[in-house]
Design a protein around this motif. Structure first.
Motif, short mmCIF file in Angstrom:
data_model
loop_
_atom_site.label_atom_id
_atom_site.label_comp_id
_atom_site.label_asym_id
_atom_site.label_seq_id
_atom_site.Cartn_x
_atom_site.Cartn_y
_atom_site.Cartn_z
N CYS A 59 -2.98 42.97 34.32
CA CYS A 59 -3.50 44.31 34.01
C CYS A 59 -4.00 44.42 32.58
N HIS A 60 -3.37 43.70 31.66
CA HIS A 60 -3.61 43.91 30.24
C HIS A 60 -4.40 42.77 29.58
N GLY A 61 -5.16 42.03 30.34
CA GLY A 61 -5.91 40.94 29.75
C GLY A 61 -5.19 39.62 29.95
N SER A 62 -5.75 38.54 29.48
CA SER A 62 -5.29 37.16 29.69
C SER A 62 -5.66 36.67 31.08
N LEU A 63 -5.38 37.49 32.11
CA LEU A 63 -5.75 37.12 33.48
C LEU A 63 -6.80 38.07 34.03
N ASP A 64 -6.58 39.37 33.86
CA ASP A 64 -7.48 40.37 34.40
C ASP A 64 -7.20 41.69 33.70
N ASN A 65 -8.01 42.70 33.98
CA ASN A 65 -7.78 44.02 33.42
C ASN A 65 -7.86 45.07 34.51
N LYS A 66 -6.92 45.99 34.47
CA LYS A 66 -6.90 47.10 35.40
C LYS A 66 -7.41 48.34 34.68
N ILE A 67 -8.25 49.12 35.33
CA ILE A 67 -8.83 50.31 34.70
C ILE A 67 -7.73 51.21 34.17
N GLY A 68 -7.82 51.55 32.89
CA GLY A 68 -6.82 52.41 32.26
C GLY A 68 -5.72 51.65 31.57
N SER A 69 -5.65 50.33 31.77
CA SER A 69 -4.65 49.51 31.10
C SER A 69 -5.19 49.02 29.77
N PRO A 70 -4.46 49.18 28.68
CA PRO A 70 -4.99 48.79 27.37
C PRO A 70 -5.04 47.28 27.18
N TRP A 71 -5.99 46.85 26.36
CA TRP A 71 -6.06 45.48 25.88
C TRP A 71 -4.96 45.31 24.85
N LEU A 72 -4.10 44.30 25.03
CA LEU A 72 -2.91 44.17 24.18
C LEU A 72 -3.01 43.09 23.11
N LEU A 103 2.55 25.89 22.74
CA LEU A 103 3.71 26.48 23.40
C LEU A 103 3.27 27.19 24.67
N PRO A 104 4.06 27.11 25.72
CA PRO A 104 3.69 27.77 26.97
C PRO A 104 3.72 29.29 26.82
N LYS A 105 2.83 29.96 27.52
CA LYS A 105 2.84 31.41 27.52
C LYS A 105 4.10 31.91 28.23
N PRO A 106 4.64 33.03 27.81
CA PRO A 106 5.86 33.55 28.46
C PRO A 106 5.63 33.77 29.95
N ASN A 107 6.61 33.44 30.75
CA ASN A 107 6.50 33.61 32.20
C ASN A 107 6.19 35.05 32.57
N ILE A 108 6.75 36.00 31.82
CA ILE A 108 6.56 37.41 32.16
C ILE A 108 5.09 37.80 32.02
N VAL A 109 4.36 37.13 31.14
CA VAL A 109 2.94 37.43 30.92
C VAL A 109 2.08 36.79 32.01
N ILE A 110 2.37 35.56 32.37
CA ILE A 110 1.51 34.81 33.29
C ILE A 110 1.96 34.94 34.74
N TYR A 111 3.26 34.92 34.98
CA TYR A 111 3.76 34.92 36.36
C TYR A 111 4.47 36.22 36.73
N GLY A 112 4.94 36.98 35.75
CA GLY A 112 5.74 38.15 36.05
C GLY A 112 7.11 37.74 36.56
N ALA A 113 7.72 38.59 37.34
CA ALA A 113 9.02 38.30 37.96
C ALA A 113 9.00 38.90 39.36
N PRO A 114 8.39 38.19 40.32
CA PRO A 114 8.20 38.75 41.67
C PRO A 114 9.48 39.24 42.34
#
Length: 271
Positions: free
Chosen positions: A199-212, A178-189
Motif C-alpha cells: 500500500c505504501h510503496g516498495s511494492l505498490d501504492n493504494k489510493i489514499g495511502s501515503p508514500w513512506l 541487509l534484507p528488508k523487514p518481513n513486515i514490509v515485504i511479506y506482512g504477516a498473513p
C-alpha cells in the motif's frame, strides 16, 4: 482386507480416522469463526452468528465497536483514481503561497527537520484527505487542527497539488545488503497483516495511502502506536487500526526504521 472393506465404517481404523478428522474440523471452525472473533476486545458482537459473519468477511449490522472507538468523528473523504489527478500551474502557484504558513514544521521545500511529515512529492490525494480530516475533526492535532479548520476546499486542493508537485526525497537505504523487514515485504498473513509495501510503496501504492520512504522514524512510530491504541481513527474501515493492533513492537520499530533510513547528507542535499 479388500479396498471395499477398507473404506467402510465396519473398519475401526477408518471410523477412528473419520472421527479425528471431524473433531479437528469442528474445533477449527469453532475456534476460527466464534472464539477468535469474540477475543477481539475492540468489537462487541450481539450473538455467535454475527461473530461467524465477521470471521467470514460478511457485514454484520449488530456488531458494535467498543466504547473507546465510539467517540469522535470518522473520515468522510471519498478518494478515487481521479481525485486531484489534474493540476494546473495556477493551482500549484496558489498552493505555494499558502504553503509558506506550513514551512515552520514541514520545511520551506516540503522536507521537515522537526519530525513532521515530509510533504514534498507526497501523493496529492493523501494530503487532500488528511487536511479534510483535520478540518472535520476526524483526525486531531494541536497544531494542524487549528490551521486546517479555516481552509476552504479550494485551498486544500491547491496545497495538495503544490506539495505533490515538489521533488520527492529520493528513496535510499544505506545498508542495501541487509534484507528488508518481513513486515514490509511479506506482512504477516497468519495475523491478517498485509505487506506494508503493498500500500505504501516498495511494492505498490493504494489510493489514499501515503508514500513512506524518508519519513521521520519517530513520526511513523507515533502514528502506528496511535492507530493501535485507537487514538488515531481516520482510517477508513479501520484498516490501519486492525493492522497496527496486530503488529508487535519490534515490527513497528522495523517498519519505521526501514522507511526512515535516509542518511543526513541526502536530506541536506534536497533541503
Amino acid at each position: 482386507m479388500s479396498a471395499r472393506d477398507l473404506f467402510t465404517f465396519r473398519n475401526r481404523h477408518f471410523r477412528a480416522a473419520v472421527g479425528v478428522t471431524a473433531a479437528i474440523l469442528i474445533v477449527t471452525v469453532i475456534g476460527g469463526f466464534i472464539v477468535l472473533p469474540f477475543a477481539q476486545p475492540w468489537v462487541q458482537f450481539a450473538n455467535a452468528w454475527d461473530a461467524i459473519c465477521s470471521a467470514a468477511g460478511l457485514p454484520q449490522r449488530t456488531a458494535i465497536v467498543a466504547a473507546p472507538e465510539q467517540t469522535g468523528r470518522l473520515s468522510e473523504v471519498v478518494l478515487t483514481s481521479s481525485t486531484l489527478s489534474r493540476s494546473s500551474q495556477e493551482a500549484i502557484g496558489r498552493g505555494a503561497t499558502l504553503a509558506q504558513r506550513c514551512a515552520i514544521c514541514h520545511g520551506p521545500t516540503g522536507i521537515s527537520r522537526a519530525d513532521s511529515p515530509n510533504l514534498a512529492g507526497q501523493y496529492s490525494a493523501v494530503i487532500y484527505k488528511e487536511l479534510h480530516d483535520f478540518r472535520s475533526g476526524a483526525r486531531t492535532n494541536a497544531v494542524m487542527s487549528p490551521f486546517a479548520v479555516n481552509l476552504t476546499d479550494q485551498e486544500i486542493a491547491d496545497l495538495s497539488n503544490y506539495y505533490a508537485y515538489l521533488p520527492r526525497l529520493p528513496a535510499y537505504h544505506p545498508t542495501p545488503q541487509l534484507p528488508k523487514p518481513n513486515i514490509v515485504i511479506y506482512g504477516a498473513p497468519m495475523r491478517g497483516i498485509a505487506p506494508c509495501g503493498s500500500c505504501h510503496g516498495s511494492l505498490d501504492n493504494k489510493i489514499g495511502s501515503p508514500w513512506l520512504e524518508g519519513q521521520s522514524e519517530a513520526y511513523m512510530k507515533a502514528q502506528l502506536q496511535a492507530f493501535a491504541s485507537g487514538e488515531r481513527r481516520n482510517d477508513i474501515s479501520q484498516q490501519m487500526r486492525n493492522i497496527a493492533r496486530a503488529m508487535t513492537p519490534q515490527e513497528i520499530e522495523q517498519a519505521a526504521a526501514y522507511y526512515a533510513s535516509q542518511p543526513a547528507d541526502v536530506v541536506k542535499a534536497v533541503d
